[in-house]
Write an enzyme that holds these catalytic residues in place. Structure first.
Site, PDB file in Angstrom:
ATOM      1  N   ASN A  10       0.828  -1.204   0.000  1.00 39.97           N
ATOM      2  CA  ASN A  10       0.000   0.000   0.000  1.00 39.97           C
ATOM      3  C   ASN A  10       0.863   1.254   0.000  1.00 39.97           C
ATOM      4  O   ASN A  10       2.035   1.212   0.411  1.00 39.97           O
ATOM      5  CB  ASN A  10      -0.885   0.064   1.253  1.00 39.97           C
ATOM      6  CG  ASN A  10      -1.953  -1.002   1.277  1.00 39.97           C
ATOM      7  OD1 ASN A  10      -2.411  -1.471   0.239  1.00 39.97           O
ATOM      8  ND2 ASN A  10      -2.347  -1.398   2.476  1.00 39.97           N
ATOM      9  N   ASN A 179      -2.631  -9.478  17.650  1.00 38.87           N
ATOM     10  CA  ASN A 179      -2.561  -8.608  18.818  1.00 38.87           C
ATOM     11  C   ASN A 179      -3.703  -9.007  19.748  1.00 38.87           C
ATOM     12  O   ASN A 179      -4.500  -9.897  19.435  1.00 38.87           O
ATOM     13  CB  ASN A 179      -2.585  -7.128  18.436  1.00 38.87           C
ATOM     14  CG  ASN A 179      -3.878  -6.686  17.764  1.00 38.87           C
ATOM     15  OD1 ASN A 179      -4.952  -7.265  17.986  1.00 38.87           O
ATOM     16  ND2 ASN A 179      -3.794  -5.653  16.949  1.00 38.87           N
ATOM     17  N   THR A 214       0.951 -10.049  20.407  1.00 38.62           N
ATOM     18  CA  THR A 214       1.661  -8.778  20.566  1.00 38.62           C
ATOM     19  C   THR A 214       0.828  -7.853  21.455  1.00 38.62           C
ATOM     20  O   THR A 214      -0.391  -7.741  21.291  1.00 38.62           O
ATOM     21  CB  THR A 214       1.938  -8.119  19.205  1.00 38.62           C
ATOM     22  OG1 THR A 214       0.704  -7.935  18.493  1.00 38.62           O
ATOM     23  CG2 THR A 214       2.867  -8.988  18.375  1.00 38.62           C
ATOM     24  N   GLY A 247       3.758  -3.682  14.834  1.00 42.81           N
ATOM     25  CA  GLY A 247       3.413  -5.096  14.768  1.00 42.81           C
ATOM     26  C   GLY A 247       3.973  -5.771  13.525  1.00 42.81           C
ATOM     27  O   GLY A 247       4.384  -6.933  13.568  1.00 42.81           O
ATOM     28  N   ASP A 248       4.002  -5.034  12.415  1.00 41.58           N
ATOM     29  CA  ASP A 248       4.584  -5.590  11.195  1.00 41.58           C
ATOM     30  C   ASP A 248       6.092  -5.774  11.348  1.00 41.58           C
ATOM     31  O   ASP A 248       6.650  -6.780  10.886  1.00 41.58           O
ATOM     32  CB  ASP A 248       4.293  -4.673  10.007  1.00 41.58           C
ATOM     33  CG  ASP A 248       2.813  -4.563   9.711  1.00 41.58           C
ATOM     34  OD1 ASP A 248       2.080  -5.524   9.990  1.00 41.58           O
ATOM     35  OD2 ASP A 248       2.387  -3.513   9.207  1.00 41.58           O
ATOM     36  N   GLY A 283       6.089   6.961  10.875  1.00 42.50           N
ATOM     37  CA  GLY A 283       5.631   6.061   9.822  1.00 42.50           C
ATOM     38  C   GLY A 283       5.963   4.608  10.086  1.00 42.50           C
ATOM     39  O   GLY A 283       6.676   4.257  11.022  1.00 42.50           O
TER      40      GLY A 283
END
Length: 308
Positions: A10, A179, A214, A247-248, A283
Protein backbone atom coordinates in the site's frame (compact mmCIF):
# COMPACT_ATOMS: atom_id res chain seq x y z
CA UNK A 1 18.17 -18.92 5.08
CA UNK A 2 15.26 -17.14 3.40
CA UNK A 3 12.02 -15.35 4.24
CA UNK A 4 9.15 -14.89 1.78
CA UNK A 5 6.25 -12.54 2.44
CA UNK A 6 2.93 -12.96 0.65
CA UNK A 7 0.70 -9.98 1.23
CA UNK A 8 -0.32 -6.39 0.63
CA UNK A 9 1.55 -3.40 -0.73
CA UNK A 10 0.00 0.00 0.00
CA UNK A 11 0.86 3.66 -0.17
CA UNK A 12 0.20 5.24 3.22
CA UNK A 13 -1.10 8.76 3.80
CA UNK A 14 0.16 9.70 7.27
CA UNK A 15 -1.80 12.54 8.89
CA UNK A 16 -0.40 14.15 12.05
CA UNK A 17 -3.16 15.12 14.52
CA UNK A 18 -3.14 16.56 18.03
CA UNK A 19 -5.51 13.77 19.08
CA UNK A 20 -7.33 10.93 17.37
CA UNK A 21 -10.97 11.67 16.46
CA UNK A 22 -13.88 10.05 18.28
CA UNK A 23 -16.68 8.41 16.29
CA UNK A 24 -18.39 11.09 14.17
CA UNK A 25 -15.87 13.78 15.13
CA UNK A 26 -13.79 15.94 12.80
CA UNK A 27 -10.27 17.00 13.78
CA UNK A 28 -7.82 19.18 11.89
CA UNK A 29 -4.62 17.53 10.70
CA UNK A 30 -1.29 19.28 11.18
CA UNK A 31 0.44 17.71 8.16
CA UNK A 32 0.14 14.86 5.67
CA UNK A 33 2.90 12.84 3.98
CA UNK A 34 3.06 9.85 1.64
CA UNK A 35 4.95 6.77 2.81
CA UNK A 36 5.32 3.13 1.71
CA UNK A 37 3.08 0.69 3.56
CA UNK A 38 0.87 -2.39 3.51
CA UNK A 39 1.15 -5.07 6.17
CA UNK A 40 2.89 -7.46 3.81
CA UNK A 41 5.35 -4.94 2.41
CA UNK A 42 6.07 -3.54 5.88
CA UNK A 43 6.93 -7.02 7.13
CA UNK A 44 9.13 -7.65 4.10
CA UNK A 45 10.96 -4.33 4.56
CA UNK A 46 11.59 -5.08 8.24
CA UNK A 47 12.89 -8.56 7.44
CA UNK A 48 15.02 -7.26 4.55
CA UNK A 49 16.81 -4.70 6.70
CA UNK A 50 17.50 -7.37 9.33
CA UNK A 51 19.00 -9.97 6.99
CA UNK A 52 19.38 -11.30 3.45
CA UNK A 53 17.18 -13.58 1.35
CA UNK A 54 13.81 -11.78 1.59
CA UNK A 55 11.25 -12.05 -1.23
CA UNK A 56 7.91 -10.28 -1.67
CA UNK A 57 4.91 -11.79 -3.47
CA UNK A 58 1.96 -9.50 -4.17
CA UNK A 59 0.31 -7.04 -6.56
CA UNK A 60 0.47 -3.32 -7.29
CA UNK A 61 -1.20 -1.16 -9.92
CA UNK A 62 0.32 0.20 -13.11
CA UNK A 63 0.68 3.62 -11.51
CA UNK A 64 3.30 5.88 -9.88
CA UNK A 65 2.30 4.61 -6.43
CA UNK A 66 3.23 1.09 -7.55
CA UNK A 67 6.58 2.37 -8.81
CA UNK A 68 7.23 3.96 -5.42
CA UNK A 69 6.31 0.80 -3.48
CA UNK A 70 8.59 -1.43 -5.55
CA UNK A 71 11.47 1.03 -5.26
CA UNK A 72 11.02 1.32 -1.50
CA UNK A 73 11.10 -2.45 -1.03
CA UNK A 74 14.13 -2.84 -3.27
CA UNK A 75 15.81 -0.18 -1.13
CA UNK A 76 15.17 -2.40 1.89
CA UNK A 77 16.98 -5.34 0.21
CA UNK A 78 13.77 -7.15 -0.78
CA UNK A 79 13.51 -9.09 -4.05
CA UNK A 80 10.34 -7.81 -5.78
CA UNK A 81 10.51 -9.91 -8.95
CA UNK A 82 7.32 -11.78 -7.91
CA UNK A 83 5.23 -8.62 -7.38
CA UNK A 84 2.80 -8.41 -10.33
CA UNK A 85 1.44 -5.27 -11.99
CA UNK A 86 -2.36 -5.17 -12.23
CA UNK A 87 -3.91 -3.24 -15.15
CA UNK A 88 -7.00 -1.17 -14.40
CA UNK A 89 -6.62 -1.05 -10.63
CA UNK A 90 -4.71 1.39 -8.41
CA UNK A 91 -2.06 0.34 -5.92
CA UNK A 92 -3.57 -0.21 -2.47
CA UNK A 93 -3.68 2.74 -0.08
CA UNK A 94 -4.12 3.43 3.64
CA UNK A 95 -5.03 6.63 5.48
CA UNK A 96 -3.44 6.79 8.94
CA UNK A 97 -4.02 9.61 11.45
CA UNK A 98 -1.22 9.58 14.05
CA UNK A 99 -1.65 11.24 17.45
CA UNK A 100 1.07 13.67 18.49
CA UNK A 101 2.80 12.70 21.72
CA UNK A 102 1.54 9.13 22.08
CA UNK A 103 2.16 7.85 18.54
CA UNK A 104 -1.20 6.01 18.63
CA UNK A 105 -2.99 5.66 15.30
CA UNK A 106 -6.05 4.58 13.34
CA UNK A 107 -5.85 2.87 9.92
CA UNK A 108 -8.33 2.76 7.00
CA UNK A 109 -7.21 0.55 4.07
CA UNK A 110 -8.42 0.55 0.45
CA UNK A 111 -7.14 -2.73 -1.08
CA UNK A 112 -6.89 -1.76 -4.78
CA UNK A 113 -4.68 -4.24 -6.66
CA UNK A 114 -4.15 -6.30 -3.49
CA UNK A 115 -7.68 -7.67 -3.93
CA UNK A 116 -6.62 -9.44 -7.14
CA UNK A 117 -3.87 -11.61 -5.64
CA UNK A 118 -4.70 -15.20 -6.61
CA UNK A 119 -3.62 -18.74 -5.66
CA UNK A 120 -1.75 -18.94 -8.97
CA UNK A 121 0.27 -15.84 -8.00
CA UNK A 122 1.52 -17.48 -4.80
CA UNK A 123 2.35 -20.96 -6.13
CA UNK A 124 5.91 -19.88 -6.90
CA UNK A 125 9.43 -20.98 -5.99
CA UNK A 126 10.12 -18.31 -3.32
CA UNK A 127 7.07 -19.56 -1.40
CA UNK A 128 7.93 -23.23 -1.79
CA UNK A 129 11.58 -22.94 -0.74
CA UNK A 130 11.43 -20.24 1.98
CA UNK A 131 12.60 -21.19 5.45
CA UNK A 132 9.82 -18.95 6.80
CA UNK A 133 6.67 -17.78 5.00
CA UNK A 134 4.93 -14.67 6.38
CA UNK A 135 1.20 -14.15 5.73
CA UNK A 136 -1.45 -11.58 6.68
CA UNK A 137 -5.12 -11.02 5.76
CA UNK A 138 -5.06 -7.86 3.63
CA UNK A 139 -5.21 -10.06 0.50
CA UNK A 140 -7.86 -12.64 -0.54
CA UNK A 141 -8.21 -15.68 1.71
CA UNK A 142 -7.81 -18.14 -1.16
CA UNK A 143 -4.37 -16.66 -1.85
CA UNK A 144 -3.46 -16.88 1.85
CA UNK A 145 -4.55 -20.52 1.99
CA UNK A 146 -2.81 -21.32 -1.30
CA UNK A 147 0.46 -19.88 -0.05
CA UNK A 148 0.26 -21.74 3.27
CA UNK A 149 -0.43 -24.99 1.41
CA UNK A 150 2.51 -24.45 -0.97
CA UNK A 151 4.99 -23.51 1.76
CA UNK A 152 7.97 -25.76 2.35
CA UNK A 153 9.11 -24.08 5.58
CA UNK A 154 7.50 -22.64 8.70
CA UNK A 155 4.35 -20.56 8.21
CA UNK A 156 3.76 -17.43 10.31
CA UNK A 157 0.34 -15.76 10.03
CA UNK A 158 -0.78 -12.36 11.29
CA UNK A 159 -4.62 -12.55 11.45
CA UNK A 160 -5.12 -8.88 10.55
CA UNK A 161 -7.52 -7.47 9.68
CA UNK A 162 -9.41 -10.10 11.71
CA UNK A 163 -11.41 -12.69 9.77
CA UNK A 164 -12.65 -16.16 10.69
CA UNK A 165 -9.87 -18.73 10.24
CA UNK A 166 -10.76 -22.23 9.10
CA UNK A 167 -9.42 -25.29 10.89
CA UNK A 168 -7.89 -26.27 7.55
CA UNK A 169 -5.87 -23.03 7.40
CA UNK A 170 -4.86 -23.19 11.07
CA UNK A 171 -3.53 -26.70 10.48
CA UNK A 172 -1.06 -25.23 7.97
CA UNK A 173 0.15 -22.44 10.30
CA UNK A 174 3.09 -22.94 12.67
CA UNK A 175 3.00 -19.57 14.47
CA UNK A 176 -0.06 -17.32 14.76
CA UNK A 177 0.70 -13.68 15.70
CA UNK A 178 -2.45 -11.72 16.70
CA UNK A 179 -2.56 -8.61 18.82
CA UNK A 180 -4.79 -8.82 21.88
CA UNK A 181 -7.84 -7.35 20.09
CA UNK A 182 -7.48 -9.81 17.20
CA UNK A 183 -7.11 -12.67 19.68
CA UNK A 184 -10.37 -11.69 21.38
CA UNK A 185 -12.18 -11.57 18.04
CA UNK A 186 -10.73 -14.89 16.88
CA UNK A 187 -11.89 -16.66 20.03
CA UNK A 188 -15.31 -14.98 20.20
CA UNK A 189 -14.61 -13.61 23.68
CA UNK A 190 -16.16 -10.44 25.05
CA UNK A 191 -14.16 -7.25 24.63
CA UNK A 192 -12.39 -5.93 27.70
CA UNK A 193 -9.06 -5.55 29.46
CA UNK A 194 -7.30 -8.83 30.27
CA UNK A 195 -4.23 -9.87 32.18
CA UNK A 196 -1.47 -11.80 30.41
CA UNK A 197 -2.68 -14.98 32.13
CA UNK A 198 -6.20 -14.41 30.80
CA UNK A 199 -4.84 -13.76 27.30
CA UNK A 200 -2.79 -16.96 27.49
CA UNK A 201 -5.96 -18.87 28.38
CA UNK A 202 -7.69 -17.40 25.32
CA UNK A 203 -4.73 -18.30 23.10
CA UNK A 204 -4.97 -21.91 24.22
CA UNK A 205 -8.50 -22.07 22.82
CA UNK A 206 -7.00 -21.87 19.31
CA UNK A 207 -6.12 -25.32 18.07
CA UNK A 208 -2.97 -25.95 16.09
CA UNK A 209 -0.29 -23.28 15.97
CA UNK A 210 1.91 -21.71 18.60
CA UNK A 211 0.42 -18.30 19.45
CA UNK A 212 2.45 -15.13 19.98
CA UNK A 213 0.24 -12.26 21.16
CA UNK A 214 1.66 -8.78 20.57
CA UNK A 215 0.82 -6.41 23.44
CA UNK A 216 2.15 -3.03 22.31
CA UNK A 217 4.13 -1.33 25.06
CA UNK A 218 3.83 -4.47 27.23
CA UNK A 219 5.78 -6.59 24.73
CA UNK A 220 4.62 -10.02 23.57
CA UNK A 221 3.17 -13.19 25.05
CA UNK A 222 4.44 -16.59 23.84
CA UNK A 223 1.98 -19.47 24.28
CA UNK A 224 3.41 -22.84 23.22
CA UNK A 225 1.74 -26.24 22.79
CA UNK A 226 4.20 -28.28 24.86
CA UNK A 227 2.58 -27.66 28.23
CA UNK A 228 5.20 -25.12 29.31
CA UNK A 229 4.11 -21.84 30.95
CA UNK A 230 3.35 -18.88 28.73
CA UNK A 231 6.19 -16.34 28.61
CA UNK A 232 5.67 -12.57 28.80
CA UNK A 233 8.53 -10.78 27.04
CA UNK A 234 8.69 -7.08 27.92
CA UNK A 235 10.39 -4.68 25.48
CA UNK A 236 13.42 -2.49 26.16
CA UNK A 237 12.74 1.13 27.13
CA UNK A 238 12.55 3.50 24.14
CA UNK A 239 11.08 6.95 23.44
CA UNK A 240 8.14 6.10 21.16
CA UNK A 241 7.27 8.61 18.43
CA UNK A 242 4.89 6.62 16.20
CA UNK A 243 3.61 3.06 16.71
CA UNK A 244 2.44 2.66 13.10
CA UNK A 245 3.76 -0.62 11.74
CA UNK A 246 5.34 -1.83 14.98
CA UNK A 247 3.41 -5.10 14.77
CA UNK A 248 4.58 -5.59 11.19
CA UNK A 249 8.18 -4.97 12.24
CA UNK A 250 7.70 -7.55 15.00
CA UNK A 251 6.57 -10.16 12.47
CA UNK A 252 9.38 -9.42 10.01
CA UNK A 253 11.94 -9.65 12.80
CA UNK A 254 10.37 -12.83 14.18
CA UNK A 255 10.61 -14.43 10.74
CA UNK A 256 14.27 -13.49 10.31
CA UNK A 257 15.09 -14.73 13.80
CA UNK A 258 13.40 -18.08 13.13
CA UNK A 259 15.03 -18.37 9.70
CA UNK A 260 18.47 -17.92 11.29
CA UNK A 261 17.84 -20.72 13.78
CA UNK A 262 16.82 -18.95 17.00
CA UNK A 263 14.35 -20.84 19.16
CA UNK A 264 10.94 -19.31 19.82
CA UNK A 265 11.74 -17.48 23.09
CA UNK A 266 14.90 -15.99 21.59
CA UNK A 267 13.06 -15.09 18.38
CA UNK A 268 10.32 -13.31 20.35
CA UNK A 269 12.96 -11.43 22.36
CA UNK A 270 14.66 -10.32 19.13
CA UNK A 271 11.33 -9.30 17.56
CA UNK A 272 10.18 -7.30 20.60
CA UNK A 273 13.46 -5.39 20.50
CA UNK A 274 13.19 -4.63 16.78
CA UNK A 275 9.56 -3.52 17.16
CA UNK A 276 10.46 -1.18 20.03
CA UNK A 277 13.17 0.45 17.92
CA UNK A 278 10.72 0.85 15.02
CA UNK A 279 8.53 3.18 17.12
CA UNK A 280 11.31 5.76 17.53
CA UNK A 281 10.67 7.39 14.13
CA UNK A 282 7.67 8.40 11.99
CA UNK A 283 5.63 6.06 9.82
CA UNK A 284 5.61 2.31 9.38
CA UNK A 285 9.20 2.26 8.08
CA UNK A 286 10.72 5.51 9.32
CA UNK A 287 12.81 3.79 12.00
CA UNK A 288 13.07 0.14 10.97
CA UNK A 289 16.29 -1.13 12.57
CA UNK A 290 19.09 -3.22 11.12
CA UNK A 291 20.45 -6.31 12.85
CA UNK A 292 23.34 -4.40 14.43
CA UNK A 293 20.96 -1.98 16.17
CA UNK A 294 18.83 -4.82 17.51
CA UNK A 295 21.82 -6.80 18.77
CA UNK A 296 23.18 -3.69 20.50
CA UNK A 297 19.92 -3.22 22.42
CA UNK A 298 19.29 -6.87 23.33
CA UNK A 299 21.34 -6.72 26.57
CA UNK A 300 18.88 -4.09 27.88
CA UNK A 301 15.82 -6.26 27.24
CA UNK A 302 14.25 -7.63 30.46
CA UNK A 303 14.19 -11.37 30.93
CA UNK A 304 10.94 -13.10 29.89
CA UNK A 305 8.63 -13.94 32.81
CA UNK A 306 6.49 -17.08 33.13
CA UNK A 307 2.75 -16.40 33.22
CA UNK A 308 0.18 -18.48 35.07
Amino acid sequence: MSVTVVGSLNEDVLVAVDRLPARGETVIGRSAVLAPGGKGANQAAAAGLLGPGVHMVGRVGEDPAGDRQLAALAGSRVDVSRVRRTPGLPTGSATIPVEEGTGENLIVVVPGANAELSPADVDVEPVRRADVLLLQLEVPMDAVHGAAAAAGGRVVLTPAPPRPLSEELLALVDVLVPNEHELVQLTGAAAGERTPAELAALARRISGPVVVVTLGARGALLVRRDGSPALLQAPPPVAAVDTTGAGDCFCGALAQALATGRDLPAAVRFAVTAAALSTTGPGARGALPDAEAVEALLPRVPAAEPVG
